[in-house]
Design a protein around this motif. Sequence first.
Motif, short mmCIF file in Angstrom:
data_model
loop_
_atom_site.label_atom_id
_atom_site.label_comp_id
_atom_site.label_asym_id
_atom_site.label_seq_id
_atom_site.Cartn_x
_atom_site.Cartn_y
_atom_site.Cartn_z
N GLY A 11 -8.70 0.38 -14.17
CA GLY A 11 -7.37 -0.21 -14.04
C GLY A 11 -7.11 -0.69 -12.62
O GLY A 11 -6.51 -1.74 -12.41
N ALA A 14 -8.90 -3.89 -12.09
CA ALA A 14 -8.54 -4.96 -13.02
C ALA A 14 -7.43 -5.83 -12.47
O ALA A 14 -6.52 -6.23 -13.18
N GLN A 15 -7.51 -6.13 -11.20
CA GLN A 15 -6.54 -7.00 -10.52
C GLN A 15 -7.33 -7.78 -9.48
O GLN A 15 -8.13 -7.19 -8.73
N GLU A 16 -7.15 -9.07 -9.44
CA GLU A 16 -8.00 -9.95 -8.62
C GLU A 16 -8.06 -9.54 -7.14
O GLU A 16 -9.15 -9.45 -6.57
N THR A 17 -6.93 -9.30 -6.53
CA THR A 17 -6.92 -8.97 -5.10
C THR A 17 -7.61 -7.64 -4.85
O THR A 17 -8.40 -7.51 -3.91
N ARG A 18 -7.31 -6.63 -5.68
CA ARG A 18 -7.95 -5.32 -5.49
C ARG A 18 -9.46 -5.41 -5.70
O ARG A 18 -10.23 -4.77 -4.97
N HIS A 52 -2.26 -2.77 -2.26
CA HIS A 52 -3.51 -2.77 -3.00
C HIS A 52 -4.46 -1.67 -2.52
O HIS A 52 -5.14 -1.03 -3.33
N GLU A 55 -3.38 1.57 -4.07
CA GLU A 55 -3.80 1.67 -5.47
C GLU A 55 -5.28 2.04 -5.58
O GLU A 55 -5.66 2.88 -6.39
#
Length: 109
Positions: A11, A14-18, A52, A55
Amino acid sequence: MDETLAVKSLGALAQETRLRIFRALVAQGPQGLTPGQLSESLGVASTALSFHLKELSHAGLVSQERDGRHLIYRAEFGAMNDLLQFLTAHCCQGEPCEVTASVPVCTAC
């Protein structure tokens, strides 16, 4: 690694920047990068970068260490390898995978 931690790790990625941040830290290796270096190289505003990194840290994928006035962020390679092992635990129907060019290739498929 259990399923709950795997979902948390996936999860977070599952985010472009991270994902870009994590890949940059993996590429840098154990030396790590400061938030300023990450912000400059990835073109991410410092406020967004902080969010980010938090997270990724909560998911156990990055660690931070203070070095004087600077924070150094590093990829947690153990956590990354645990996630990869979890994802491939039942690969190839229990048969060993043939590895070519650092990419597992299923010989049973």
